[in-house]
Write a protein that holds these residues in place. Structure first.
Motif, PDB file in Angstrom:
ATOM      1  N   GLY A   3       0.821  -1.203   0.000  1.00 25.21           N
ATOM      2  CA  GLY A   3       0.000   0.000   0.000  1.00 25.21           C
ATOM      3  C   GLY A   3       0.854   1.251   0.000  1.00 25.21           C
ATOM      4  N   HIS A   4       0.215   2.354  -0.330  1.00 29.94           N
ATOM      5  CA  HIS A   4       0.919   3.634  -0.338  1.00 29.94           C
ATOM      6  C   HIS A   4       1.198   4.082   1.092  1.00 29.94           C
ATOM      7  N   THR A   5       2.388   4.593   1.354  1.00 29.57           N
ATOM      8  CA  THR A   5       2.661   5.179   2.658  1.00 29.57           C
ATOM      9  C   THR A   5       2.268   6.650   2.664  1.00 29.57           C
ATOM     10  N   ILE A   6       2.255   7.270   1.507  1.00 25.92           N
ATOM     11  CA  ILE A   6       1.813   8.653   1.361  1.00 25.92           C
ATOM     12  C   ILE A   6       0.458   8.614   0.665  1.00 25.92           C
ATOM     13  N   PRO A   7      -0.571   9.270   1.238  1.00 26.09           N
ATOM     14  CA  PRO A   7      -1.892   9.241   0.611  1.00 26.09           C
ATOM     15  C   PRO A   7      -1.857   9.808  -0.811  1.00 26.09           C
ATOM     16  N   HIS A   8      -2.626   9.191  -1.696  1.00 26.83           N
ATOM     17  CA  HIS A   8      -2.772   9.630  -3.078  1.00 26.83           C
ATOM     18  C   HIS A   8      -4.219  10.084  -3.282  1.00 26.83           C
ATOM     19  N   PHE A   9      -4.394  11.178  -3.998  1.00 26.44           N
ATOM     20  CA  PHE A   9      -5.735  11.702  -4.239  1.00 26.44           C
ATOM     21  C   PHE A   9      -5.961  11.918  -5.726  1.00 26.44           C
ATOM     22  N   ALA A  16     -13.314  21.891  -7.938  1.00 23.89           N
ATOM     23  CA  ALA A  16     -12.381  23.019  -7.895  1.00 23.89           C
ATOM     24  C   ALA A  16     -11.492  22.940  -6.660  1.00 23.89           C
ATOM     25  N   MET A  17     -12.011  22.369  -5.554  1.00 26.30           N
ATOM     26  CA  MET A  17     -11.264  22.283  -4.306  1.00 26.30           C
ATOM     27  C   MET A  17     -11.596  20.975  -3.606  1.00 26.30           C
ATOM     28  N   ILE A  18     -10.559  20.357  -3.026  1.00 24.06           N
ATOM     29  CA  ILE A  18     -10.726  19.125  -2.258  1.00 24.06           C
ATOM     30  C   ILE A  18     -10.056  19.325  -0.909  1.00 24.06           C
ATOM     31  N   GLU A  19     -10.792  19.092   0.169  1.00 26.76           N
ATOM     32  CA  GLU A  19     -10.223  19.146   1.506  1.00 26.76           C
ATOM     33  C   GLU A  19      -9.639  17.780   1.843  1.00 26.76           C
ATOM     34  N   ILE A  20      -8.450  17.788   2.436  1.00 26.53           N
ATOM     35  CA  ILE A  20      -7.769  16.551   2.804  1.00 26.53           C
ATOM     36  C   ILE A  20      -7.210  16.678   4.220  1.00 26.53           C
ATOM     37  N   GLY A  21      -6.885  15.543   4.836  1.00 27.63           N
ATOM     38  CA  GLY A  21      -6.428  15.528   6.223  1.00 27.63           C
ATOM     39  C   GLY A  21      -4.931  15.416   6.390  1.00 27.63           C
ATOM     40  N   VAL A  22      -4.155  15.656   5.328  1.00 29.47           N
ATOM     41  CA  VAL A  22      -2.694  15.589   5.383  1.00 29.47           C
ATOM     42  C   VAL A  22      -2.102  16.788   4.640  1.00 29.47           C
ATOM     43  N   LYS A  23      -0.845  17.071   4.934  1.00 25.58           N
ATOM     44  CA  LYS A  23      -0.163  18.165   4.243  1.00 25.58           C
ATOM     45  C   LYS A  23       0.884  17.675   3.253  1.00 25.58           C
ATOM     46  N   ASP A  42       3.805  19.043  -1.058  1.00 25.23           N
ATOM     47  CA  ASP A  42       4.044  19.311   0.363  1.00 25.23           C
ATOM     48  C   ASP A  42       3.544  20.713   0.661  1.00 25.23           C
ATOM     49  N   MET A  43       2.546  20.852   1.498  1.00 27.76           N
ATOM     50  CA  MET A  43       1.996  22.165   1.837  1.00 27.76           C
ATOM     51  C   MET A  43       2.914  22.967   2.746  1.00 27.76           C
ATOM     52  N   CYS A  54      -3.108  19.603 -12.778  1.00 29.57           N
ATOM     53  CA  CYS A  54      -4.564  19.617 -12.988  1.00 29.57           C
ATOM     54  C   CYS A  54      -5.262  20.820 -12.369  1.00 29.57           C
ATOM     55  N   SER A  55      -4.528  21.660 -11.676  1.00 28.35           N
ATOM     56  CA  SER A  55      -5.048  22.889 -11.058  1.00 28.35           C
ATOM     57  C   SER A  55      -6.065  22.644  -9.953  1.00 28.35           C
ATOM     58  N   THR A  56      -6.099  21.447  -9.401  1.00 27.93           N
ATOM     59  CA  THR A  56      -6.965  21.180  -8.260  1.00 27.93           C
ATOM     60  C   THR A  56      -6.396  21.879  -7.037  1.00 27.93           C
ATOM     61  N   LEU A  57      -7.245  22.603  -6.326  1.00 21.69           N
ATOM     62  CA  LEU A  57      -6.842  23.235  -5.069  1.00 21.69           C
ATOM     63  C   LEU A  57      -7.078  22.231  -3.954  1.00 21.69           C
ATOM     64  N   TYR A  58      -6.001  21.895  -3.244  1.00 16.49           N
ATOM     65  CA  TYR A  58      -6.096  21.014  -2.082  1.00 16.49           C
ATOM     66  C   TYR A  58      -5.996  21.885  -0.842  1.00 16.49           C
ATOM     67  N   ARG A  59      -6.945  21.693   0.082  1.00 21.57           N
ATOM     68  CA  ARG A  59      -6.974  22.473   1.323  1.00 21.57           C
ATOM     69  C   ARG A  59      -6.917  21.520   2.510  1.00 21.57           C
ATOM     70  N   TYR A  60      -6.008  21.807   3.440  1.00 23.38           N
ATOM     71  CA  TYR A  60      -5.848  20.994   4.649  1.00 23.38           C
ATOM     72  C   TYR A  60      -7.013  21.223   5.596  1.00 23.38           C
ATOM     73  N   ASN A  61      -7.574  20.121   6.105  1.00 24.80           N
ATOM     74  CA  ASN A  61      -8.646  20.166   7.089  1.00 24.80           C
ATOM     75  C   ASN A  61      -8.239  19.210   8.214  1.00 24.80           C
ATOM     76  N   HIS A  62      -7.835  19.751   9.353  1.00 24.19           N
ATOM     77  CA  HIS A  62      -7.300  18.943  10.455  1.00 24.19           C
ATOM     78  C   HIS A  62      -8.305  17.950  11.019  1.00 24.19           C
ATOM     79  N   SER A  63      -9.589  18.127  10.743  1.00 17.62           N
ATOM     80  CA  SER A  63     -10.586  17.203  11.282  1.00 17.62           C
ATOM     81  C   SER A  63     -10.760  15.942  10.426  1.00 17.62           C
ATOM     82  N   LEU A  64     -10.107  15.898   9.251  1.00 15.09           N
ATOM     83  CA  LEU A  64     -10.186  14.716   8.392  1.00 15.09           C
ATOM     84  C   LEU A  64      -9.040  13.755   8.683  1.00 15.09           C
TER      85      LEU A  64
END
Length: 81
Positions: A3-9, A16-23, A42-43, A54-64
């Motif tokens: 499996g991946h050790t680093i999450p892939h999205f 336009a924007m995807i919230e994720i729980g990692v930086k 790496d944020m 792909c110009s996707t905006l990834y936004r960190y959300n600590h609750s995920l």
């Protein structure tokens, strides 16, 4: 295959924007054959980054959790052949 050790999205639905729980993560674009080179993002101290392919905006959300996304369903999962 391990499996991946680093999450892939992915962004199959063209959000336009995807919230994720990692930086630190990989963006793959959309599912094959519409993917792009899988790139590491790496944020750092920021809370959002745009994928240079792909110009996707990834936004960190600590609750995920590491593999959760908002909207749901944007975690890339490798399917065995």
């Amino acid at each position: 295959m391990a499996g991946h050790t680093i999450p892939h999205f992915q962004n199959d639905d063209g959000h336009a924007m995807i919230e994720i729980g990692v930086k630190e993560f990989m963006c793959v674009g959309a599912s094959s054959p519409y993917d792009h080179p899988h790139i590491f993002i790496d944020m750092g101290d920021d809370n959002e980054k745009v994928c240079s392919y792909c110009s996707t905006l990834y936004r960190y959300n600590h609750s995920l959790k590491a593999t959760q996304t908002n909207p749901a369903g944007c975690t890339f999962i490798v399917h065995a052949a």
